[in-house]
Design a protein around this motif. Sequence first.
Motif, PDB file in Angstrom:
ATOM      1  N   ASN A  89       0.860  -1.297   0.054  1.00 53.28           N
ATOM      2  CA  ASN A  89      -0.079   0.044   0.171  1.00 53.28           C
ATOM      3  C   ASN A  89       0.769   1.317   0.058  1.00 53.28           C
ATOM      4  OD1 ASN A  89      -2.373  -1.321   0.029  1.00 53.28           O
ATOM      5  ND2 ASN A  89      -2.153  -1.744   2.348  1.00 53.28           N
ATOM      6  N   GLY A  90       2.163   0.995   0.041  1.00 55.62           N
ATOM      7  CA  GLY A  90       3.060   2.122  -0.137  1.00 55.62           C
ATOM      8  C   GLY A  90       3.202   3.055   1.349  1.00 55.62           C
ATOM      9  N   TYR A 160      12.816   7.282  -2.855  1.00 52.90           N
ATOM     10  CA  TYR A 160      11.765   7.407  -1.870  1.00 52.90           C
ATOM     11  C   TYR A 160      11.106   8.803  -2.302  1.00 52.90           C
ATOM     12  CZ  TYR A 160       8.873   7.587   2.233  1.00 52.90           C
ATOM     13  OH  TYR A 160       7.662   7.942   3.049  1.00 52.90           O
ATOM     14  N   TYR A 163       9.161   9.153  -5.008  1.00 48.84           N
ATOM     15  CA  TYR A 163       7.968   8.273  -5.288  1.00 48.84           C
ATOM     16  C   TYR A 163       6.924   9.071  -4.570  1.00 48.84           C
ATOM     17  CZ  TYR A 163       4.803   4.702  -3.398  1.00 48.84           C
ATOM     18  OH  TYR A 163       3.719   4.233  -2.988  1.00 48.84           O
ATOM     19  N   LEU A 164       7.491  10.015  -3.419  1.00 50.26           N
ATOM     20  CA  LEU A 164       6.542  10.728  -2.632  1.00 50.26           C
ATOM     21  C   LEU A 164       5.879  12.042  -3.545  1.00 50.26           C
ATOM     22  CD1 LEU A 164       7.931  11.226   0.732  1.00 50.26           C
ATOM     23  CD2 LEU A 164       6.142   9.716   0.074  1.00 50.26           C
ATOM     24  N   THR A 166       5.754  11.830  -7.233  1.00 53.29           N
ATOM     25  CA  THR A 166       5.096  11.242  -8.338  1.00 53.29           C
ATOM     26  C   THR A 166       4.016   9.954  -8.190  1.00 53.29           C
ATOM     27  OG1 THR A 166       6.892   9.892  -8.827  1.00 53.29           O
ATOM     28  CG2 THR A 166       7.017  12.132  -9.869  1.00 53.29           C
ATOM     29  N   GLY A 167       4.494   9.200  -7.184  1.00 56.43           N
ATOM     30  CA  GLY A 167       3.642   7.965  -6.952  1.00 56.43           C
ATOM     31  C   GLY A 167       4.359   7.007  -7.760  1.00 56.43           C
ATOM     32  N   LYS A 168       5.433   7.118  -8.323  1.00 56.67           N
ATOM     33  CA  LYS A 168       6.131   6.026  -9.301  1.00 56.67           C
ATOM     34  C   LYS A 168       7.394   5.705  -8.628  1.00 56.67           C
ATOM     35  CE  LYS A 168       4.226   8.197 -13.504  1.00 56.67           C
ATOM     36  NZ  LYS A 168       4.542   8.871 -14.983  1.00 56.67           N
ATOM     37  N   LYS A 218       2.349  14.821  -8.488  1.00 55.09           N
ATOM     38  CA  LYS A 218       1.082  14.250  -8.022  1.00 55.09           C
ATOM     39  C   LYS A 218       0.120  15.637  -8.209  1.00 55.09           C
ATOM     40  CE  LYS A 218       2.117  10.496  -4.780  1.00 55.09           C
ATOM     41  NZ  LYS A 218       1.834  10.402  -3.194  1.00 55.09           N
TER      42      LYS A 218
END
Length: 470
Positions: A89-90, A160, A163-164, A166-168, A218
Amino acid sequence: MNKYVLAVDIGASSGRLMLGSIHEGKLVLDELHRFSNSIVKKGQYYCWDLHKLFVEIKQGIKKCQDVQVRPESIGIDTWAVDFVLLDENGNLLTEAVSYRDDRTDGVMEEVFQKIIKERIYLETGIQFQKFNTIYQLCALKKSNPESLDKADKFLMVPDYFHYLLTGKAVNEYTNATSTQLVNAFTKKWDKQLLDAVSIKPEMFQDIKMPGTILGDVKEELAEEFGFNLKVVLPATHDTASAVISVPEHDETIYISSGTWSLIGVENKFPICVTKALDYNFTNEGGIDYRFRFLKNIMGLWMIQEVRRNYDNEYSFADFVELAKAAKNFQSIVNVNDDRFLNPDNMIIAIQNYCAETNQEIPVTPGEVAKCVYDSLVECYVAAIDEIEEIFEKKFTKINIIGGGCQNELLNQLIADATKKQVFAGPVEATAVGNIVSQLIALGEIKDVHEARKLIKHSFDVKGYEAAQPI
């Protein structure tokens, strides 16, 4: 109209956001935001406060509005080897434990019982250091195997943050190589090595190269910032970004001088010969699949800690002047001794080493600083001798980049000790490398060769030679 990009460069003691653009044929940098960073004790481990750092990153991005600039893109670089694990779930399963934590003590030797040292080096080409990611993962497997069982994503610190934004989830190449888990020849995660240490390969992400455009931030972050911007992978390993900015590119040894000192040369292929293993050199990934053949040496971390132990009474410039006044002090320590990695008190650690080796004990701040500078230089000279032995050639130039290149005393000591020409600059090497990686991805610069020509044209580089400045 100039295109701006935003470089986030986070080191062990501070971070900053730098705006970069090309103006009248020169690369121009403007510092937008600066903040402190340090390891904190969380439970039994020394960790990085990633939440605080991401808050600072967002705060810096918002400052673009204050200067009425909307950057096209952003990219983040940090130090190497440290990571987090995320569930499906990230959500975070682990803290970002620092490489300075002692949880890996003795783990490297345990790994050698499962897979021989020579095989690890021949496949990865990476220098053996007890805090490499492979040993951190093995330490985690002993202390908290459940987190590894549940892990869906392995992300290094800059991965990380990307990722925060872009969600990628991806693993960037230059930093991935520092794990000692990437095959130097296939450029992919080494599944045989992962199997040997019983680490599941499924949690590792696709390896992407510097210059990869991940996509937009995002939607909710774009609203928070007041504008949209792309996320572009720079060379996320700060040394890899710094080495991009070496202007004296041909036939030069570089020293990336900061918290750590990274000394080496850029190469087009990994050198995994026995002598490189014996001397513990690394072949870390660089831009365009180049290799940074280098040795990792304890750097100005020692003087940073000395300053802290003196309650920040002296500036770094003060230590230079005090060291000059202590010119007759001659004791030397092995800067790579593990005792200097994260001691309770650096001054006492240095004094104890000198006492144990029957040398004069430094007492004054100037003597302590002189001991640190001389010890660093002695280690640099030894590493340069090893590089020249491995390459079977003599280098005539040394290019010092990064914040440490502002230390003119250290630069002169290096020139005096090596009898080579020393060039100091650019100071903001890591941010410069980060910025040009983004500008290449955006089509503003053709390639690395053109970027280095631009860098050489844009920043002052000071020269030194034995006895006096050039």
